[in-house]
Write an enzyme that holds these catalytic residues in place. Structure first.
Site, PDB file in Angstrom:
ATOM      1  N   HIS A  31      -3.868   3.720   8.822  1.00  0.00           N
ATOM      2  CA  HIS A  31      -5.110   2.822   9.238  1.00  0.00           C
ATOM      3  C   HIS A  31      -5.244   3.028  10.642  1.00  0.00           C
ATOM      4  CE1 HIS A  31      -5.172   0.861   5.476  1.00  0.00           C
ATOM      5  NE2 HIS A  31      -3.748   0.297   5.596  1.00  0.00           N
ATOM      6  N   ASN A  77      -2.971  -4.251  -5.097  1.00  0.00           N
ATOM      7  CA  ASN A  77      -2.053  -4.029  -3.974  1.00  0.00           C
ATOM      8  C   ASN A  77      -1.031  -2.814  -4.508  1.00  0.00           C
ATOM      9  OD1 ASN A  77       0.277  -4.044  -2.039  1.00  0.00           O
ATOM     10  ND2 ASN A  77      -0.416  -6.418  -1.706  1.00  0.00           N
ATOM     11  N   HIS A 122       0.991   2.632   5.921  1.00  0.00           N
ATOM     12  CA  HIS A 122       1.008   1.645   5.055  1.00  0.00           C
ATOM     13  C   HIS A 122       1.902   1.952   3.779  1.00  0.00           C
ATOM     14  CE1 HIS A 122      -1.722  -1.892   3.453  1.00  0.00           C
ATOM     15  NE2 HIS A 122      -0.548  -2.220   3.201  1.00  0.00           N
ATOM     16  N   ASN A 148      -4.583   0.396   0.340  1.00  0.00           N
ATOM     17  CA  ASN A 148      -3.208  -0.517   0.424  1.00  0.00           C
ATOM     18  C   ASN A 148      -2.307   0.433   0.026  1.00  0.00           C
ATOM     19  OD1 ASN A 148      -0.980  -2.146  -0.381  1.00  0.00           O
ATOM     20  ND2 ASN A 148      -2.479  -3.697   0.437  1.00  0.00           N
ATOM     21  N   GLU A 182       7.381  -1.424   5.382  1.00  0.00           N
ATOM     22  CA  GLU A 182       6.356  -1.997   4.269  1.00  0.00           C
ATOM     23  C   GLU A 182       6.492  -1.386   2.872  1.00  0.00           C
ATOM     24  OE1 GLU A 182       2.836  -3.077   1.984  1.00  0.00           O
ATOM     25  OE2 GLU A 182       3.569  -0.992   2.542  1.00  0.00           O
ATOM     26  N   ILE A 213       3.023   4.372   0.631  1.00  0.00           N
ATOM     27  CA  ILE A 213       3.465   5.913   0.742  1.00  0.00           C
ATOM     28  C   ILE A 213       3.780   6.388  -0.588  1.00  0.00           C
ATOM     29  CG2 ILE A 213       4.590   5.778   3.117  1.00  0.00           C
ATOM     30  CD1 ILE A 213       7.124   5.831   1.836  1.00  0.00           C
ATOM     31  N   ASP A 269       4.146  -7.275  -4.123  1.00  0.00           N
ATOM     32  CA  ASP A 269       3.230  -6.132  -3.202  1.00  0.00           C
ATOM     33  C   ASP A 269       3.674  -4.950  -3.891  1.00  0.00           C
ATOM     34  OD1 ASP A 269       2.644  -4.863  -0.876  1.00  0.00           O
ATOM     35  OD2 ASP A 269       3.072  -6.551   0.169  1.00  0.00           O
ATOM     36  N   ASN A 270       4.409  -4.172  -3.370  1.00  0.00           N
ATOM     37  CA  ASN A 270       4.584  -2.817  -3.859  1.00  0.00           C
ATOM     38  C   ASN A 270       5.383  -2.768  -4.980  1.00  0.00           C
ATOM     39  OD1 ASN A 270       3.070  -1.374  -1.799  1.00  0.00           O
ATOM     40  ND2 ASN A 270       4.690  -1.760  -0.357  1.00  0.00           N
TER      41      ASN A 270
END
Length: 356
Positions: free
Chosen positions: A133, A224, A113, A167, A54, A115, A269-270
């Site tokens: 989580h 996010n 999740h 997140n 992720e 980092i 997202d990231n």
């Protein structure tokens, strides 16, 4: 008779409202979008990373850290325990290595999740911050990295009421960071059903230090990915549902002031930032509806977007890679290093490609 008519009207109104909310959610998730293949050369799927990757971040000497095994409500996942891997980008074998975890750490509930890595300039110690989580709660684990034996030493667990739905995270010191909350509610039903249908800008960014914890930016539909500019003067935040990357200026008191937003046309997202060029690399979901309504016969695609010159009047937004799900599903992160690109996913595989 009048009561029956009233009930019928209420039901019809609620049905119409529900239908409008579903239509709106499909719009936010780009449900009608189809992605054309735009592949890079020499792409290789990485071993040992079959249950997601992720988030990925690469430090200056080419060592990548990878989180895997995320169990996130609403998207596919496995029963495999969460893990952290390292990958030497300079090693032609491109072999991810599972990092040894401390014995006193609860591995069974480890659900990593986002980092972030912080290198202490005073002694070069590498600190790894991991959003965790356990039982779908939110907390931040702080480790140090021991390169000699490829292991992590657990320093502490950070919990706070303002860190309720974390997140992603970006460390700015050995015990300070900014983090995104992607939801307003904490109850799983409210988070997973009610909040997406309401689609209100209720998520935020939190600054944490041992002395102070505060909300420093809000008004996001789904805050996010988050990261830091090379000069440490700006924070970047990806809002998944408004298809923008937001640029925020850091102030002396660690508050954030909005500078601008850059449209990316995808559910990004990231965020990873090239330390030399300042380019932003984004792992994105070209069609979020396919991700949340997963169907293996119509899989979610993947997209990598680069933003160059983000602080200029005309940032350059480029699609670097795209796949319709045949090769890699649900890309969540992209990180570049010396002509190579790592692509990670929420629940699928990880891949390394040559940049053109």
């Amino acid at each position: 008779m009048g009561k029956l008519v009233f009930i019928s009207v209420v039901i019809a109104a609620l049905s119409a409202l529900f239908g409008e909310r579903v239509v709106n959610l499909r719009k936010l998730t780009l449900a009608s979008r189809e992605v054309d293949q735009n592949h890079l050369p020499n792409c290789v799927l990485l071993k040992n990373l079959d249950y997601g990757s992720e988030d990925i971040t690469i430090i200056g000497d080419g060592l990548a850290f990878i989180s895997t095994g995320l169990k996130y409500p609403g998207v596919p996942s496995s029963d495999v325990v969460g893990k952290i891997f390292s990958l030497d980008m300079k090693d032609p074998r491109m072999k991810p290595v599972e990092l040894r975890m401390p014995r006193n750490f609860d591995l069974e509930s480890f659900n990593p999740h986002g980092i972030s890595v912080y290198a202490d300039p005073s002694d070069d110690t590498i600190y790894l911050f991991v959003v965790n989580h356990p039982q779908h709660k939110s907390q931040v684990e702080v480790f140090t990295f021991a390169e000699d034996d490829q292991s992590l030493v657990h320093l502490k667990t950070i919990k706070h009421e303002l860190l309720h739905s974390v997140n992603d995270i970006v460390a700015v010191g050995v015990d300070t960071f900014y983090a995104t909350n992607d939801h307003y509610f904490t109850h799983e039903i409210l988070k997973g059903t009610v909040e997406p249908l309401l689609a209100q800008p209720w998520s935020n960014v939190v600054y944490y230090s041992p002395e102070e914890v505060k909300v420093v930016s809000e008004g996001y539909y789904f805050a996010n990915g988050i990261n830091l500019s090379p000069d440490k003067r700006h924070i970047y935040v990806a809002d998944l549902f408004d298809h923008n990357v937001h640029v925020l200026e850091r102030k002396d008191d660690n508050s954030l002031v909005s500078v601008k937003s850059v449209a990316v046309g995808s559910l990004c997202d990231n965020i990873e930032v090239d330390p030399d060029t300042g380019d932003l690399w984004l792992g994105c979901h070209p069609n979020g509806w396919k991700l949340f309504m997963f169907d293996p016969n119509n899989p979610p695609g993947s997209e990598v977007i680069r933003i160059q010159s983000i602080h200029s009047d005309q940032p350059v937004v480029t699609q670097v890679y795209a796949d319709n799900g045949e090769v890699i599903m649900g890309s969540s992160v992209a990180a570049a290093y010396e002509g190579k690109l790592l692509i990670g996913t929420v629940f699928h595989k990880a891949m390394c490609c040559d940049l053109k």
